[in-house]
Design an enzyme around this catalytic site. Structure first.
Site, PDB file in Angstrom:
ATOM      1  N   ARG A 153       0.818  -1.214   0.000  1.00 27.94           N
ATOM      2  CA  ARG A 153       0.000   0.000   0.000  1.00 27.94           C
ATOM      3  C   ARG A 153       0.854   1.269   0.000  1.00 27.94           C
ATOM      4  O   ARG A 153       0.618   2.183  -0.787  1.00 27.94           O
ATOM      5  CB  ARG A 153      -0.925  -0.022   1.226  1.00 27.94           C
ATOM      6  CG  ARG A 153      -1.815   1.204   1.385  1.00 27.94           C
ATOM      7  CD  ARG A 153      -2.870   1.273   0.316  1.00 27.94           C
ATOM      8  NE  ARG A 153      -3.784   2.388   0.557  1.00 27.94           N
ATOM      9  CZ  ARG A 153      -4.674   2.809  -0.334  1.00 27.94           C
ATOM     10  NH1 ARG A 153      -4.784   2.213  -1.511  1.00 27.94           N
ATOM     11  NH2 ARG A 153      -5.470   3.812  -0.061  1.00 27.94           N
ATOM     12  N   ASP A 173       9.257  -6.544  -6.157  1.00 27.17           N
ATOM     13  CA  ASP A 173       8.402  -7.185  -5.151  1.00 27.17           C
ATOM     14  C   ASP A 173       8.054  -8.571  -5.673  1.00 27.17           C
ATOM     15  O   ASP A 173       7.321  -8.702  -6.663  1.00 27.17           O
ATOM     16  CB  ASP A 173       7.125  -6.365  -4.909  1.00 27.17           C
ATOM     17  CG  ASP A 173       6.352  -6.834  -3.687  1.00 27.17           C
ATOM     18  OD1 ASP A 173       6.274  -8.069  -3.469  1.00 27.17           O
ATOM     19  OD2 ASP A 173       5.825  -5.989  -2.945  1.00 27.17           O
ATOM     20  N   ARG A 236      11.174  -0.107   8.454  1.00 26.20           N
ATOM     21  CA  ARG A 236      11.667  -0.586   9.740  1.00 26.20           C
ATOM     22  C   ARG A 236      13.187  -0.428   9.785  1.00 26.20           C
ATOM     23  O   ARG A 236      13.878  -0.756   8.821  1.00 26.20           O
ATOM     24  CB  ARG A 236      11.272  -2.049   9.958  1.00 26.20           C
ATOM     25  CG  ARG A 236       9.794  -2.243  10.277  1.00 26.20           C
ATOM     26  CD  ARG A 236       9.461  -1.665  11.647  1.00 26.20           C
ATOM     27  NE  ARG A 236       8.055  -1.765  12.000  1.00 26.20           N
ATOM     28  CZ  ARG A 236       7.144  -0.814  11.803  1.00 26.20           C
ATOM     29  NH1 ARG A 236       7.510   0.318  11.210  1.00 26.20           N
ATOM     30  NH2 ARG A 236       5.902  -0.969  12.199  1.00 26.20           N
ATOM     31  N   ASP A 260      13.775   7.661   8.495  1.00 24.30           N
ATOM     32  CA  ASP A 260      12.782   7.975   9.519  1.00 24.30           C
ATOM     33  C   ASP A 260      12.815   6.936  10.627  1.00 24.30           C
ATOM     34  O   ASP A 260      12.256   7.151  11.700  1.00 24.30           O
ATOM     35  CB  ASP A 260      11.381   8.028   8.896  1.00 24.30           C
ATOM     36  CG  ASP A 260      10.323   8.418   9.910  1.00 24.30           C
ATOM     37  OD1 ASP A 260      10.495   9.462  10.571  1.00 24.30           O
ATOM     38  OD2 ASP A 260       9.322   7.685  10.051  1.00 24.30           O
ATOM     39  N   GLU A 265      16.053   2.423  18.480  1.00 25.09           N
ATOM     40  CA  GLU A 265      15.258   3.634  18.703  1.00 25.09           C
ATOM     41  C   GLU A 265      14.983   3.804  20.190  1.00 25.09           C
ATOM     42  O   GLU A 265      14.479   2.876  20.826  1.00 25.09           O
ATOM     43  CB  GLU A 265      13.950   3.559  17.915  1.00 25.09           C
ATOM     44  CG  GLU A 265      14.153   3.544  16.410  1.00 25.09           C
ATOM     45  CD  GLU A 265      12.852   3.584  15.618  1.00 25.09           C
ATOM     46  OE1 GLU A 265      11.762   3.670  16.236  1.00 25.09           O
ATOM     47  OE2 GLU A 265      12.928   3.529  14.380  1.00 25.09           O
ATOM     48  N   HIS A 283      11.038   8.766  13.526  1.00 24.68           N
ATOM     49  CA  HIS A 283       9.929   7.819  13.300  1.00 24.68           C
ATOM     50  C   HIS A 283       8.590   8.549  13.277  1.00 24.68           C
ATOM     51  O   HIS A 283       7.644   8.197  13.987  1.00 24.68           O
ATOM     52  CB  HIS A 283       9.932   6.736  14.387  1.00 24.68           C
ATOM     53  CG  HIS A 283       9.288   5.456  13.942  1.00 24.68           C
ATOM     54  ND1 HIS A 283       9.725   4.210  14.350  1.00 24.68           N
ATOM     55  CD2 HIS A 283       8.226   5.215  13.123  1.00 24.68           C
ATOM     56  CE1 HIS A 283       8.961   3.265  13.821  1.00 24.68           C
ATOM     57  NE2 HIS A 283       8.050   3.855  13.067  1.00 24.68           N
TER      58      HIS A 283
END
Length: 328
Positions: A153, A173, A236, A260, A265, A283
């Protein structure tokens, strides 16, 4: 009759949480994710738990959820939840797979533009009273190749927007067929990984974290990219081997990066924070008012449905709780 109790372990609030409070007993401890032992000790009192990505619901913790009927994940990724153990325990796991996709796609484009036009170093230069325009010659996105790894998506929405800017979409993909809507609507060309790495001017990662994708991007992969290519990761952090990325950036193997998400983290300060051709954000890809409204709405509706005996809509294992099974 005692109301079912819901535990919220991170900073999740808004009108949908207020709605939950009118139906159930709700306890919010936004820093509970930092105290797994405390979470383990109090979990037996709750019928539902709502988390983001920082709470790790491991087997050790989930076995204590004797009343637990549903885990609501306010977000898409499930790498912080042991879904197999939850399923063995008969616990519904629900997430929000699409609700924040637009926000993530928009930030991806924002990072691409910022890197291409050197906005970060140019901004810092002006704050230091500089005005040397020649130092910040950038590049257009138009007619450049965007390599999208993972055409789900978010990858689809990113490609759609990049295509509108005149970019050529190369996608990799292994689960997507050439006649899929995500390919035809974005005019993407499905290619092998090697070709994508060799040809792309921008590479955007949209992979889930699995044992197979951990450190999917390493030093060797970065060396296969153009020396002018920009790499972006808004999926991720552990999909990227940061030591390999740092080395590739220091050696000029790639042109820059936008991250990001990080391997750890919050991250420790290091070389990435001192590079002008790197953009770092904490993030925040899904953190827009609109996305969080959709995410919170979806997760609260599923929790409400399950606790009131109905089916979850965005379940990842089964729509209603099942009888608990003994864990080995």
């Amino acid at each position: 009759m005692t109301k079912p109790a819901i535990l919220i372990t991170e900073n999740i609030n808004g009108r949908w949480i207020k709605e939950l409070k009118t139906r159930f007993t709700v306890r919010i401890e936004q820093n509970l994710w930092k105290s797994p032992d405390k979470l383990k000790n109090i979990l037996p009192d709750y019928s539902a738990v709502i988390v983001r990505n920082q709470t790790h619901l491991s087997k050790k913790i989930l076995v204590k959820g004797t009343k637990l009927q549903i885990i609501g994940r306010a977000g898409a990724g499930l790498d912080n939840i042991d879904v197999d153990v939850a399923s063995q325990k008969g616990i519904v796991v629900s997430n929000t797979p699409d609700q924040n996709s637009i926000s993530v796609a928009e930030l991806t484009l924002g990072m691409m533009l910022s890197l291409a036009r050197k906005l970060k170093p140019a901004h810092d230069h002006v704050l230091e009273d500089g005005w040397q325009r020649q130092r910040f010659m950038g590049t257009e996105l138009y007619d450049k190749n965007l390599g999208v790894i993972g055409l789900g998506r978010i990858g689809f929405l990113t490609s759609l927007r990049a295509n509108a800017l005149g970019m050529n979409i190369l996608a990799h993909d292994i689960y997507v067929s050439p006649d899929a809507a995500s390919v035809t609507e974005t005019h993407a060309e499905l290619v092998g990984l090697e070709e994508l790495l060799n040809q792309a001017d921008f590479i955007s990662c949209h992979l889930p974290l699995t044992p197979e994708t951990k450190h999917f991007f390493n030093y060797e992969q970065f060396c296969r990219m153009k020396s002018t290519a920009f790499f972006l990761n808004l999926s991720r952090g552990k999909v990227v081997d940061e030591e390999g990325l740092i080395r590739a950036l220091q050696e000029g193997e790639i042109g820059g990066a936008g991250l990001d998400v990080r391997e750890k983290e919050p991250p420790e300060k290091g070389p990435l924070s001192r590079m002008d051709n790197v953009i770092l954000t904490p993030h925040i890809a899904a953190f827009t008012q609109e996305a969080q409204e959709r995410v919170t709405s979806a997760v609260c509706k599923d929790v409400t449905s399950v606790l009131e005996g109905d089916a979850a809509k965005n379940f990842v294992n089964f729509p209603k709780p099942k009888s608990s099974q003994a864990l080995i």
